[in-house]
Design an enzyme around this catalytic site. Sequence first.
Site, PDB file in Angstrom:
ATOM      1  N   HIS A  98     -13.601 -33.740 -12.665  1.00 17.38           N
ATOM      2  CA  HIS A  98     -12.527 -34.134 -13.572  1.00 17.38           C
ATOM      3  C   HIS A  98     -13.018 -34.320 -15.003  1.00 17.38           C
ATOM      4  CE1 HIS A  98      -8.950 -35.133 -10.868  1.00 17.38           C
ATOM      5  NE2 HIS A  98      -9.818 -34.432 -10.149  1.00 17.38           N
ATOM      6  N   HIS A 266     -12.705 -29.344  -2.236  1.00 14.07           N
ATOM      7  CA  HIS A 266     -12.023 -30.043  -1.152  1.00 14.07           C
ATOM      8  C   HIS A 266     -12.791 -29.983   0.165  1.00 14.07           C
ATOM      9  CE1 HIS A 266      -7.994 -29.485  -3.489  1.00 14.07           C
ATOM     10  NE2 HIS A 266      -8.812 -30.360  -4.053  1.00 14.07           N
TER      11      HIS A 266
END
Length: 723
Positions: A98, A266
């Site tokens: 992020h 993920h």
Amino acid sequence: MDATSKPAGKCPVMHGGNTASGKSVTEWWPNALNLDILHQHDTKTNPLGTSFNYREALKTLDVEALKADLRALMTDSQEWWPADWGSYVGMMARVTWHAAGSYRVTDGRGGANTGNQRFAPLNSWPDNVNTDKGRRLLWPIKKKYGNKISWADLIALAGTIAYDVAGLKTFGFAFGREDIWAPEKDTYWGDEKEWLAPSDGRYGDVSKPETLENPLAAVQMGLIYVNPEGVNGKSDPLATAAQMRETFARMGMDDEETVALTAGGHTIGKSHGNGSAANLSPDPEAAGPEYQGLGWINTKGRGIGRDTVVSGIEGAWTSEPTKWDNGFFDMLFKHEWTLTHSPAGASQWAPITIAEEDKPVDVEDASIRTIPMMTDADMALKVDPIYREISLKFKDDQDHFSDVFARAWFKLTHRDMGPKSRYVGPDVPAEDLIWQDPIPAGSTSYDVAAVKAKIAASGLSVADLVSTAWDSARTFRGSDKRGGANGARIRLAPQKDWEGNEPARLSRVLSVLEPIARETGASIADVIVLAGNYGVEQAAKAAGFDIAVPFAAGRGDASAEQTDADSFAPLEPLADGFRNWVKKDYVVSPEELLLDRAQLLGLTAPELTVLIGGLRVIGANYGGAAHGVFTDKPGALTTDFFTTLTDMAYSWVPTGNNLYEIRDRKTGAARYSATRVDLVIGSNSILRAYAEVYAQDDNREKFARDFIAAWTKVMNADRFDLI
């Protein structure tokens, strides 16, 4: 009277508190040119002082000890923020992703290169919920190693070590990111006034992802890339796939890298939505002082472990979320999925049927099995034909998937660091990568004086020499350290054909300079800059000043094979106020476009001012236009631009779109023509203050020397070897 019931005291200072909420100058005059983006990151805000050299400090860093401490952190669960399954690998990967994922190739801004995740607005984006906890977990390590490791480097390294601990063979890592100490003012994140406002406001047509407003690379305010619940929060994996393709492309990623990063991101960790977001305290910037910079604290429950709320989506993607494997693709393709909702009310996908052994265990109790989930972005990898083909290839070849992901992760975390020459540390990969814009080493052993003599005899005008050098250097972006004169890519596609580079003139000038390079053993990159320097010296001499322009040999010449032409498209100038040119009319004013280019070049407001004045009188305007050439002696580095601009003998009259005439107040006769960029130097109160300095009779030589200093700064902006 009880202390809590005392009436509010009056401000002890007659004029009020300095931090009061009165209107700022920009609020009173919102249309005024805001020069703040040129004044940010002043050295006065840097607590380390002007003498601190991070690259020197890095030489004393015990890299292996640092990595060992990070590996230990991954399984050192803290009671105040316990690790899922006893491992922080997923959390640290997210903190890094992020930070790096905010990069956009359009203007090179965002990314992990500055440690900007510590500051607003990124520290409080809805997509960055609980990254504050990750940074607090890293604090003991930052405290231990101090100035030897920047926050920017530590944040980037944390996720890389997380993948290493999970079992991935990572591609490498480079240190060298320097911290900023205040929020960035130059980055445009969108004009929405609320978090997660509908996407429609930043698209011409939200159903056409390519209409996303430039330079943005995220679909909504406060997100890194796409909405995990679907377009505007409405599930539609195919529509989400289209948005993914555009947003990842704007991060510089292709389809294969997009699939790898999505799936790899993920493969470890989980999403958190086991509770209500309504129970969370404000974000870090809005939270009270008792929160000490932490946000999103659950005020009505445990708020940790299995009860954590982050995105609102709840669950893990794989059966073993702390392990690097092919579990993501196995889970995605082994099951059929149905749309459902998390306990927090977020849309997500759940398997219709699933064997008990395929379920991940609870983050706190291994005897409990939980239901895995997929986001809309994950489902996009299954339903989009191109993504599906890539995903199946990865599913069947884990080694290939691991290699592509490791390389894409390295690219994600290093894309905004610039060329490989800026990389520091023992884990820098030996392989040169095309997105690093490689440039061969240049020669420093040729006879510079002989090259200058040939340039002097070439017959090229001062304007030709200066304009070509400027065009070569002006592509530099301090945001991601791309572009610049080194490499001489101005002679290659696509730059040689850019309208702003005047292709016909450029070809003519290069046809003269390239033989000089061949004959002398100099690089064409060096010859272009040296020619510009010679032109500036001649202009200074014409103004009565014999000043040598500093020159450092050693630039190399990039080849077409070393140049990803498509990746250079975003560097094309759409306007250049320094050469008084705009490609077409834009919503953004020419002076704002000038400001943006100056910021990317790393210029201060005084440097912007002196360069405008000098380039005008030298005659370096695009196409030889006369606008702003306020002199009867073009080609001489005089202060005439400023003396004319500040002379009250003249009036200024609009004559068309972005055009003005300078007229004699007494006779009304037109004297010169000008653009908005020219006139803003005299109309903006700050820029006028600088213009008046250079218009003074006693500052003619100062102007010439200041121009040469600013010119040299631009010519050397990408010479990281000189730092």
